[in-house]
Design an enzyme around this catalytic site. Sequence first.
Site, PDB file in Angstrom:
ATOM      1  N   HIS A   2      -1.336   9.572   7.521  1.00  0.00           N
ATOM      2  CA  HIS A   2       0.069   9.256   7.794  1.00  0.00           C
ATOM      3  C   HIS A   2       0.636  10.099   8.926  1.00  0.00           C
ATOM      4  O   HIS A   2       1.620   9.718   9.558  1.00  0.00           O
ATOM      5  CB  HIS A   2       0.899   9.347   6.518  1.00  0.00           C
ATOM      6  N   ARG A  46       8.041   1.728   5.586  1.00  0.00           N
ATOM      7  CA  ARG A  46       7.532   2.761   4.655  1.00  0.00           C
ATOM      8  C   ARG A  46       8.715   3.606   4.175  1.00  0.00           C
ATOM      9  O   ARG A  46       9.109   4.557   4.859  1.00  0.00           O
ATOM     10  CB  ARG A  46       6.519   3.654   5.353  1.00  0.00           C
ATOM     11  N   ARG A  54       8.766  -1.893   1.673  1.00  0.00           N
ATOM     12  CA  ARG A  54       7.748  -1.522   0.685  1.00  0.00           C
ATOM     13  C   ARG A  54       8.354  -0.494  -0.257  1.00  0.00           C
ATOM     14  O   ARG A  54       8.968   0.480   0.180  1.00  0.00           O
ATOM     15  CB  ARG A  54       6.539  -0.901   1.374  1.00  0.00           C
ATOM     16  N   GLU A  99      -4.703  -3.442  -1.242  1.00  0.00           N
ATOM     17  CA  GLU A  99      -5.316  -2.270  -0.620  1.00  0.00           C
ATOM     18  C   GLU A  99      -6.265  -1.548  -1.565  1.00  0.00           C
ATOM     19  O   GLU A  99      -6.766  -0.473  -1.261  1.00  0.00           O
ATOM     20  CB  GLU A  99      -4.238  -1.324  -0.063  1.00  0.00           C
ATOM     21  N   ASN A 159      -5.679   0.452   5.662  1.00  0.00           N
ATOM     22  CA  ASN A 159      -5.876   1.909   5.716  1.00  0.00           C
ATOM     23  C   ASN A 159      -6.438   2.403   4.393  1.00  0.00           C
ATOM     24  O   ASN A 159      -7.379   3.193   4.353  1.00  0.00           O
ATOM     25  CB  ASN A 159      -4.548   2.628   5.988  1.00  0.00           C
ATOM     26  N   ASP A 160      -5.826   1.938   3.318  1.00  0.00           N
ATOM     27  CA  ASP A 160      -6.333   2.321   1.997  1.00  0.00           C
ATOM     28  C   ASP A 160      -7.529   1.472   1.598  1.00  0.00           C
ATOM     29  O   ASP A 160      -8.506   1.988   1.046  1.00  0.00           O
ATOM     30  CB  ASP A 160      -5.228   2.181   0.951  1.00  0.00           C
ATOM     31  N   ARG A 173      -9.531   8.778   4.015  1.00  0.00           N
ATOM     32  CA  ARG A 173      -8.957   8.425   5.325  1.00  0.00           C
ATOM     33  C   ARG A 173      -8.430   9.609   6.118  1.00  0.00           C
ATOM     34  O   ARG A 173      -8.142   9.490   7.305  1.00  0.00           O
ATOM     35  CB  ARG A 173      -7.860   7.353   5.152  1.00  0.00           C
ATOM     36  N   CYS A 232      -0.862  -5.109   7.298  1.00  0.00           N
ATOM     37  CA  CYS A 232      -0.015  -4.053   7.865  1.00  0.00           C
ATOM     38  C   CYS A 232      -0.764  -2.745   8.039  1.00  0.00           C
ATOM     39  O   CYS A 232      -0.177  -1.738   8.418  1.00  0.00           O
ATOM     40  CB  CYS A 232       1.238  -3.864   7.012  1.00  0.00           C
TER      41      CYS A 232
END
Length: 588
Positions: free
Chosen positions: A199, A306, A342, A441, A464-465, A475, A512
Site C-alpha cells: 500500500h 480505499r 469499498r 481477492e 494485489n491480494d 505482496r 481494481c
Amino acid sequence: MGEEIIKEEKILKGIPASPGIAMGQAFLMEMEEPTVPRRQISDEDLPNEIARLEDALIQTRKEILEIQKKIAEEMSYEHAEIFNAHLLLLEDKMFLEEVISRLRKEKFIVEYILVDVIKKYIKVFSKMDDEYLRDRISDIDDVGKRILRHLIGQQRQDLSKLKEKVIVVAYNLSPSDTALMHKENVLGFVTDIGGRTSHTAIMAKSLEIPAVVGLEKVSRLVKKGDYLIVNGNDGSVIINPREETIKKYQEELLKFEEFIHRLEGLKELPAETLDGYRVKIAANIESPQEIPSVIAHGAFGIGLYRTEYFYMNRKDLPSEEEQFEAYRRVAIQMAPHPVTIRTLDLGGDKFISQLDIPYEINPFMGWRAIRFCLARPDIFKAQLSAILRASVEGKLRLMYPLISGIEELKQANRILEEVKEELRQKNIRFDEDIEVGAMIEVPSAAVTSDILAKEVDFFSIGTNDLIQYALAVDRVNEKIAYLYEPAHPAVLRIIKNIIDSAHEAGIWVGMCGEMAGEVLFTPLLLGMGLDEFSVSAVNIPEVKQVIRSITITQAKEITRQCLSFSTSEEILEFLRLKLKEIVPEIIV
Ligand code: PEP
Ligand code: MG
C-alpha cells in the site's frame, strides 16, 4: 577551506513502485532529533510524570522485543542479541532511580530529565578506557531516543512537515507515513523493503510521487547530503551521480514528460477498440483530494475508493457524520459518474492505533477487512449508513473487501439490509437501487464465484491480494518479489474463471488491483471480457491508448494464445511482442 570530497557514483536496482524520475537531495528518515522544552511541573504533576515514564518504558521494551524477534527471524540470533544491551539499560535500576529522583527534586517534565540523564551517561561512557563499554554509547543513545519518542508520542517523523524538496530515504515507510507526503516537498522516495503492490507503493502512485522500493540496503548506503536520482520507471536509484549521468536523466525526464503530455489528448475520448467495443476505465483513489487529478486524467468514474485512509493519522474514529460528508462530496464531484466505495479494509499492511488490533504473526491472513467489520458491527454499520445516506447525491456503489465465501457475503448483506431498514424507519432517503459488489481477492471466492455472483450486482477483482494468496507470495516482501507474477498461468486461469462466472450470472466485472493498470496486460484482460479497468489516475491514458489501438478480435486471439502457454515467461514475452506491434511508441 576544507577539502572537497569527490563522492563516488553508485547504482542500485530495486522494484519500481511509482513511475516518473526524481532528482534531489536525500532526506534520511529517523535522523532528526525531537526537541524537548525545559518546562517546570508542580508537585501534583509528579505521579502523572512517573506514570508516563513507566508507560514509555513498557512501550520501548515492547518495541525492542519486536525488533529483536524480526532480526532473529530475518538474520540470526547473534544479530538479535545486540539488542540485549538495549533491554538491559531499560531495566537498569541506577538509571531509573536517577531519572525519578531528579524528577522529584528538580521538577522538570520527564522528557527533559531523561534527555539530560542520557547525555550524562554518554559523557561518562565516552571517557572509559574499555573499548567495549565505549561502544555501548550508541546503544544508550538509541534507547534514550526510543523512550523519548514514546514519551512525546512521536513515532516517526511527520512527512507533512518537510520544509525542503527532498527525496525520502527509509528502511520502510508505512502507508500512513506515505499518506502524509506532499508532492510539493517529497520529490521521490526509496526504501529498503516493500513490494510493487504494497500500500506504500500504491499510495505513491496516487500521489504521483516517483518511488523505488525493495532496494535492500539503500537506507544504510545513503548519507546525509547525498544527491539521488530515483527512476520509478525501471527501479534504479543512483547515489551521487556524475555530471554526465545527471544530464542523461534530465533528457530522459524530458522524454517522459513529453510522452505523458502526448497522452493527455486522449482525455475526452472513450475507451473503445478500433472495431467499436467499449469498456470503462475508472480510477482508484485513497482520498477525495485525488479527484481533480482523476478528472484531469479522464476517468469514467471511481472503481475503488480505499476508505481506510480516512481512519489513519488521527486519534479517534471518524463519525458517521464525517464520513457522510466526505462520501457526499465525492459523489457530487464525480456525478453523473459512479463512485465505488469499498468498505473498511484495515489490517494486512494498514493499521491504525485508535483501534486496539492485536499484534498478529500473519496479518495478511488475519483479522482484516470484512472479517474485522463483521466482528465490529458498530463500526461497519456507521460506514454503511454514511454511504447509503450519501447515495442520493450522485451515483454510489459499495463493495466488500476480502470476501472468502458465501456465508460471509450473506452476513455482510444482512447487516446492510438492517442499516437500510433503520434508515427507512427514520424516513432517511437513500438510493434503493445502489449496486453492491464483492471484491474477489481470495482464491476460495474466485473458485466459488459462480455461487457468489447470485448475491451481488458486480465483482471487482483485487489482484494485489488475489495473486499473493494464489501464489503464496507476501505482496510486501521484496525477497520473494520475483515470485509475485500476475502472468502466472494459474493467475490467468483464476481471472478467466471469475469473469466467465460473472457473465454467466449476468453481472459485470471490474478489476481494481494494480494488474489492471499494467498496459502489458491490457490486451489480455480486454480479450477475457473484463468490463471495467480501475487503475491509478496516472495509468488511465496509457491503458486507454492500448484499448484504442486494438480490435476486440485481436484481443481475444491474444487471450486465447496466452491461456495456451504453460509458463509466465512465455506469456510475458508474447505480450511484450504484441504490445510493441500494437503501440510501438509505448514505454513499458
Ligand atoms: C487488491 O487487493 O487488489 C485491492 C485492490 O485491494 P488492496 O490493494 O487495497 O488490498
Ligand atoms: Mg485487497
